[in-house]
Structures are given as C-alpha cells and as structure tokens.
Design a protein around this motif. Structure first.
Motif, PDB file in Angstrom:
ATOM      1  N   ASP A   1      52.239  18.515 -12.973  1.00  0.00           N
ATOM      2  CA  ASP A   1      51.911  17.266 -12.290  1.00  0.00           C
ATOM      3  C   ASP A   1      51.046  16.478 -13.267  1.00  0.00           C
ATOM      4  O   ASP A   1      50.256  17.055 -13.994  1.00  0.00           O
TER       5      ASP A   1
ATOM      6  N   GLN B   1      48.826  14.064 -12.533  1.00  0.00           N
ATOM      7  CA  GLN B   1      47.643  13.404 -11.972  1.00  0.00           C
ATOM      8  C   GLN B   1      46.419  13.581 -12.869  1.00  0.00           C
ATOM      9  O   GLN B   1      45.589  12.680 -12.998  1.00  0.00           O
TER      10      GLN B   1
ATOM     11  N   ALA C   1      48.589  20.079 -11.483  1.00  0.00           N
ATOM     12  CA  ALA C   1      48.164  19.322 -10.300  1.00  0.00           C
ATOM     13  C   ALA C   1      46.683  19.541  -9.997  1.00  0.00           C
ATOM     14  O   ALA C   1      46.112  20.571 -10.323  1.00  0.00           O
TER      15      ALA C   1
ATOM     16  N   ARG D   1      55.490  11.589 -11.957  1.00  0.00           N
ATOM     17  CA  ARG D   1      55.058  12.892 -11.460  1.00  0.00           C
ATOM     18  C   ARG D   1      53.568  12.838 -11.102  1.00  0.00           C
ATOM     19  O   ARG D   1      52.807  13.790 -11.289  1.00  0.00           O
ATOM     20  N   SER D   2      53.121  11.692 -10.664  1.00  0.00           N
ATOM     21  CA  SER D   2      51.724  11.527 -10.213  1.00  0.00           C
ATOM     22  C   SER D   2      51.726  10.276  -9.366  1.00  0.00           C
ATOM     23  O   SER D   2      52.721   9.551  -9.331  1.00  0.00           O
TER      24      SER D   2
ATOM     25  N   ILE E   1      56.121  16.235  -7.604  1.00  0.00           N
ATOM     26  CA  ILE E   1      54.665  16.383  -7.452  1.00  0.00           C
ATOM     27  C   ILE E   1      54.306  17.863  -7.247  1.00  0.00           C
ATOM     28  O   ILE E   1      54.989  18.577  -6.513  1.00  0.00           O
ATOM     29  N   GLY E   2      53.229  18.289  -7.902  1.00  0.00           N
ATOM     30  CA  GLY E   2      52.768  19.678  -7.742  1.00  0.00           C
ATOM     31  C   GLY E   2      53.788  20.698  -8.191  1.00  0.00           C
ATOM     32  O   GLY E   2      53.848  21.809  -7.669  1.00  0.00           O
TER      33      GLY E   2
END
Ligand SMILES: Cc1ncc(C[n+]2csc(CCOP(=O)(O)OP(=O)(O)O)c2C)c(N)n1
Ligand code: SF4
Lengths: 394, 301
Positions: free
Chosen positions: A119, A121, A109, A320-321, A354-355
C-alpha cells in the motif's frame, strides 16, 4: 558477476553495497527487516566496508544518516510504513539540509487496523518532505535504482535525498533473477561522494542554523529548483545506465504499448507488471490500450503525463493509497498536471489494491474496459470494494 | 597533582546572544577549552542553539551541526560513524543538549547511543527547565519549583516530583564515565572532561548551569548560585568511573538549602514545611552518595 536469484530486499542491500554506502543506520520493521539483516551480514562478513549503527528507532536512524552525510559519508537506510512515519520530521530535515541520503522504503499499509501488506499510503504521506520518490517494479530495478539514486542525489546541482520504493511482499520477499553488476563498473558509474560543504575541523562551519524570514524562503526555493532540475538528471542517469549496463528503467515514466493507444492507465510499482498482462490480453482482442508507469512520483513527471494526454482520449489512474477528502494522489496530481494542458482527455481514478488486496489481470482488464468506454459515475471509484454491488462485508 | 590551569584558547566567539549571566554559555566555553579544536559538536533545539544569533553566524570555532530536538545523541553517533568510515579517529564528537532535550525527549536516542557504547561525549547543560520556549517544566525541574507549566496559582501547583537523576540513569547503562560538574567550578569541570575524553565509549556530563531568566535571580549572581548549590549539596560534585563513585569536591561545611532557595524567585512561594521536605531529600541524597562512594571504592581497579 553472473545472474543471481534474490528478493527485492536483497537487491536493496546489494544496491547499497555496490554504491559503497559508508554508513548504514537502520531499524527493523516488516517487510523491510531482511534488508537490514542482509546488510548486517554483508558488513559482518567484511564483504561490505561500512559502519552499521544499530539504532534504537527509525527517528534515530534518519538522524544518524543526516549527521553522517553532513560529515561527508555516503549514508543509507531502509524502512517501511510506521518507520517512515516516525521519521517524518527527519525526512524534512534531510531534504532541508540538502543531504543526498538514499533510503529504501518497502511500501506497506498504515495501521489501524494493522496490516503489513502493500500500500502506498506511507510514502504518499511523505511526498511533501522534499525527497525524490522512485517506485520500482522489479528487483533488478531496485538494485539499479539505489545506485542511480545516489548518482542523481549527489549531483551538486541536486543534493536532495531519494527514496527507492518496493511493494511489500510482491517485491520485498519474491525471488527473481537479478544481474549484479561488477563493482568496478559501478565504481566507474558512481564516483565517491564529494560534498561541496561538510563538517570539517580544518574549516569549521555551522550547519542548519536559524535563519530569519529574509533568507528562509530562498533556502526553500532552492530545494524546489533542485527538484525541478532533478528531472533532467534522472533521465540522463538512466540513459547513462542503459549505455553502461544495457537496461533502462524508463527514466521518469515508462511507456508500454502506448504507440497507437486510445486509452491509457497510469500505475506504479508491481501492479504495472500485472497491467502489462492485462494490456496484452486486451490488445489480443483488438483494443488499443497502453500503460504509462509512474517510475518517479517526486518530482512529478507532468510533461510526460501531458504528452500522454495528447495521445489518448481517456486515462484511468490507479492508486494504491487514498488522500482522504479527495482522490488518490496519483490521480489528483495527474489531473492537476492536465489542467494546463491543451488536450483534455477523460480522466478517472480507480482506488485499488489497498492494504495488499490482490490485483489480478482481469481486474485491470475490467478497468481498461471502463476507461475505453469513458464510463462515468464519479471521478473516484474504489474498485473491487466488498461493500459495493450485492457483496456484503463479512 | 600540579595546579591545573584552564587552557587559554577560546573556541567560542564573543558576541553570542544568550542572556546576561547565562550559565549555559560557560558550560560550552569550558567544555571546548577542555577538548580543543579537533572537536565536532551537535546541538539540538535549546537556548544554546540560538546563541549564535542567526545565519550566517557561528558562535563556535569548531564544526557545528544544529539538529532536531530529540536527536542529539543519534546525530553524534552518525558523525562518529562517518569519521570512523573515513578512518579519522582523532576528533572528539560531542552532543550538547539541554535538560529537556536530554532527560525528556532525547532520552531514547541517548540511551540507544550509550547502550551501543558509541564513542561520543554527551553534555547535558542543566538549567532545570525548558528555557528556550519560555520556562516550562522539564524532567529535571526540581521539586518545589515554579515554571510556566507548574504555576503556583491558588492551588500550589508547583512541581511535585523530584528531579530525574540522569547520572544514575546513565550509570545504569554501564558506561565508562559519568560525572556532574558546575559552571561555578570550571577547573573541576575541565579536569573531568580531560580525564574522560579519551576513554572509549559514551561519556556523560551533567553540568549545573544556572539561568537567571528562568530561576528569577539577578544575572550577576550566577556563580554565587552555583557555589550555593554545591555548598548546600543540592547539586553535589561527583564522578562515576566504571561504576565506582567518587565525590570530587566536598563542601567544608554544608549549608542549609534555604541559603540556596531564598535567592531565587522560582521558589519564593515555598513555605517552611515544604523547604523542610526539600532539606530532608537533599540530606538523604547526600548521604546516599557518600555511601555509594564508600561502597563502590572496593571495585576500583
Ligand atoms: C519535536 C519538538 N518539540 C518541541 C520543540 C520546541 N522546543 C524547542 S527548545 C525546547 C525546550 C528546550 O529545553 P532544554 O532542552 O531544557 O534546553 P534550554 O532551552 O532550557 O536550554 C522546546 C520544547 C522542538 N523544537 N521540537
Ligand atoms: S534563558 Fe537561561 S539558559 Fe537560556 S539563554 Fe537565558 S539565561 Fe541562558
């Protein structure tokens, strides 16, 4: 070599070693750190013959890999999250230079707030840099994919770099049995890097010069074309791998219990393994559900996704982002791929995990239930958010 | 020592698109003469990067990799590592960047390479501003200078801090060789390169490269400006070998800095008082340099 027990990060390092990477340049960041430590050990012990540049930043790591690759050496690095973000400019540079660098990225993340857990992202933010993106679900797949990625990337019709992704901690730090193939077999599979053009004093060329608008567009188009062509090569390389080593990782999309499914979920990485358990549980209850695992996100497997749309009535995409402003990237790209498809199943986005938030099988079962009933309530749902329902954030 | 003749072979093609009278082009030309054909070079964003003109031209007869602005040294390290991996050890690897790409945005990569002791030659050609983007101040812009980001305006907002001393910064990395040179004194430059090129580790050259466009003087005066920078000791000529300072060329008689300053439009707003401040700084720096040379003499091997 017999089965070994190792982490996903060790699998990255052994993948690079078996691929005979000649130059490694890397900078530590949690949870990638043990990749560079392992490589340092392998080089220091003489087990791996490579130059290891202990650079002072990720930006320099990628710059050094680019220059090394342009000089004709097979280059490897690994990073995560902020390291990947710091490389952003150089990722574009690597792809634009058409250099087949392979990089491990341990999906983590982005801050703030600080988080070191799984994560997507970080890599999703780099999807437009021109790199192929592989999302792995096991340490075995990590090791195999590093080697496969070189074979795809170095194909003279492709020549674009590749990222091999692992979920922070779920894969990077978890020990699993891994079959480490003999060097000889890997050498047969992956010949030495033989670039069509490189820095050479006997044939001096200038690389990466300024181009006018007359030419730039063609250079970019060629990357686009190579990315398209890579689909076939990724598939072929995975098939060749299966023939030689007895295991496939599904090419671009791996299907699980999709035969007669009414509903499917699309997911990537380690949550796919959890999804398998959830799907088995649902199947035991007579619910016809299946999984399509996105192994490759760049190039996006739109054909495979359209095929799935033909087979099911409803799809749930797990992300997941999040792409602030609208939906997770896996979802928006799935929906985008289906717009031109004759079959239009119900599609909904679940933002989840997430995270590094844990994703137990029961959560995926709950999602599968919603997907089966084509539950509405908006295109995008942040699943399991602590502010949702009666739960308060504390 | 016999008379040194600069090698005749030209490794820079004619027809580059630098400005008339550009000092930077001379820095490149003499460097390649000193190193010869078995050289690979990385060039970041800067005036030199566009000198070739546009694709598919190449203004050099050696392999050239254009690199991102801040990656000159890291890129050179990458080439060196690749050559080492292939067992090739008879090629010089050069990073050639401007003062902005070296003293500012690229200093981290340069510091990293120097600290690792990577076997590369780094040349900073110094035109004392960001010229490629149109004369903005850099960390190497001298005190008192006008640039487009240090405009004089009505408030006298010229550059108020002294030039970043890159040779000192590099010496602090404990590298085998760091030196200044000037395009006005090619023999001195070529001699220094030839002396240092086979030393193991990171070699650093700070080359004074006057820029008629950015400094606001007439193109035919480039060498004269270089000579005056030397004679006034605004830009002294010295080398530092393993920490030992040596002034390689001393002016017979030092001239006042006004002789240098008055020829350039970028200093034309300076009043006598400010010029006096510059003179005092130049005097002090020169004396310190002589003192360093004297003091470190005893550490010579
Ligand atoms: C990351 C990044 N920021 C800014 C630029 C824009 N840029 C290109 S060249 C340059 C200035 C170069 O100055 P210097 O290194 O002193 O070389 P010169 O042009 O003076 O020869 C700048 C700011 C860039 N290319 N990359
Ligand atoms: S602006 Fe200055 S440094 Fe740049 S090409 Fe012109 S004279 Fe040379």
């Amino acid at each position: 070599m017999p089965m070994d027990v190792m982490t996903g990060n060790s699998a990255q390092a052994y993948g690079a070693k078996l691929a005979r990477a000649e130059v490694v340049a890397a900078y530590p960041i949690t949870p990638q750190t043990t990749v560079v430590e392992k490589l340092a050990d392998l080089v220091a012990s003489g087990e791996m013959k490579a130059q290891f540049i202990k650079v002072e930043s990720e930006h320099s790591a990628m710059a050094a890999c680019i220059a090394a690759s342009a000089t004709g050496a097979r280059a490897y690095t690994a990073t995560a999250a902020h390291g990947l973000a710091l490389m952003h400019e150089m990722l574009i540079w690597a792809a634009g230079s058409r250099l087949p660098i392979v990089m491990g990225n341990i999906n983590r993340a982005m801050a703030p707030p600080w988080s070191v857990w799984a994560d997507y992202q970080d890599s999703i933010a780099e999807r437009d840099t021109g790199w192929m993106q592989f999302y792995c679900q096991s340490s075995q797949e990590v090791l195999d994919t590093v080697i496969q990625a070189y074979k795809v990337a170095e194909n003279h019709d492709i020549l674009i770099p590749a990222m091999v992704m692992e979920d922070a901690f779920y894969l990077s730090h978890t020990f699993e049995p891994v079959d480490v193939p003999p060097q000889k077999d890997v050498d047969d599979f992956l010949p030495p890097y033989d670039p069509p053009i490189k820095l050479d004093v006997d044939n001096p060329v200038g690389l990466c010069a300024l181009v006018p608008p007359d030419h730039y567009m063609e250079f970019r188009f060629k990357i686009a074309k190579a990315m398209e062509d890579s689909r076939k090569v990724i598939q072929e390389v995975d098939e060749e791998w299966e023939k030689k080593f007895g295991r496939s990782h599904g090419g671009l999309v791996e299907r699980y219990r999709m035969e007669d499914a009414d509903a499917a979920i699309i997911a990537a990485g380690t949550m796919s393994s959890t999804a398998r358990v959830a799907i088995d549980n649902m199947r035991d209850k007579g619910k016809k559900v299946g999984l399509a695992r996105l192994r490759v996100f760049r190039p996006f497997p739109y054909e495979e996704i359209r095929q799935i749309a033909k087979e099911v009535d409803s799809i749930g995409v797990l992300d997941r982002s999040y792409t602030f402003g609208h939906g997770g990237a896996f979802y928006t790209e799935t929906a985008g791929a289906l717009y031109q498809a004759p079959e239009q199943p119900h599609v909904k986005n679940y933002v989840i995990g997430i995270g590094g938030r844990d994703i137990p099988p029961k959560d995926i079962e709950e999602i599968l239930e919603k997907v089966l009933t084509k539950e509405d309530g908006g295109e995008v749902e942040w699943f399991g958010l602590r502010t949702s329902g009666s739960k308060e954030v504390n | 020592m016999g008379k040194l003749t600069i090698p005749q072979e030209e490794l820079m093609n004619s027809g580059h698109i630098g400005c008339l009278g550009c000092g930077g082009t001379l820095a490149m030309r003499y460097l390649l003469k000193a190193l010869g054909k078995r050289t690979m070079i990385t060039i970041p964003a800067c005036c030199i990067a566009i000198m070739s003109g546009i694709y598919p031209r190449n203004f050099l007869k050696v392999p050239l990799l254009d690199v991102a602005f801040e990656t000159t040294a890291a890129s050179a390290s990458g080439i060196r590592a690749a050559l080492d991996a292939k067992g090739i050890h008879d090629i010089y690897v050069v990073g050639f960047g401007g003062d902005g790409g070296t003293a500012d945005i690229g200093i981290q990569a340069l510091s990293g390479a120097a600290e690792r002791g990577d076997n590369i030659i780094y040349v900073m050609y110094d035109n004392e501003a960001y010229m490629n983007t149109g004369i903005q101040r850099s960390g190497a812009t001298p005190f008192g200078a006008w640039t487009t980001t240090t405009p004089v305006g009505t408030t006298g907002d010229f550059k108020k801090r002294p030039k970043k001393n890159m040779v000192e910064i590099m010496v602090a990395h404990d590298i085998p060789y760091a030196a200044t040179a000037s395009v006005a004194y090619p023999e001195d430059f070529v001699r220094k390169v030839q002396k240092a090129k086979d030393m193991d580790g990171t070699k650093f050259f700070h080359v004074f490269s006057p820029c008629p466009t950015g400094w606001r003087y007439s193109p035919e005066m480039t060498i004269q400006i270089g000579v005056l920078a030397f004679q006034t000791t605004v830009f002294p000529m010295y080398e530092v070998e393993n920490g030992v300072y040596r002034v390689t060329k001393k002016p017979a008689k030092r001239k006042p800095v006004t002789d240098y300053i008055k020829l350039q439009g970028r200093f034309k707003h300076l009043d006598d008082e400010t010029i006096e401040v510059i003179q005092k700084t130049v005097d002090r720096n020169w004396e310190m340099l002589l003192a360093k040379a004297e003091f470190t003499k005893k550490f010579a091997e």
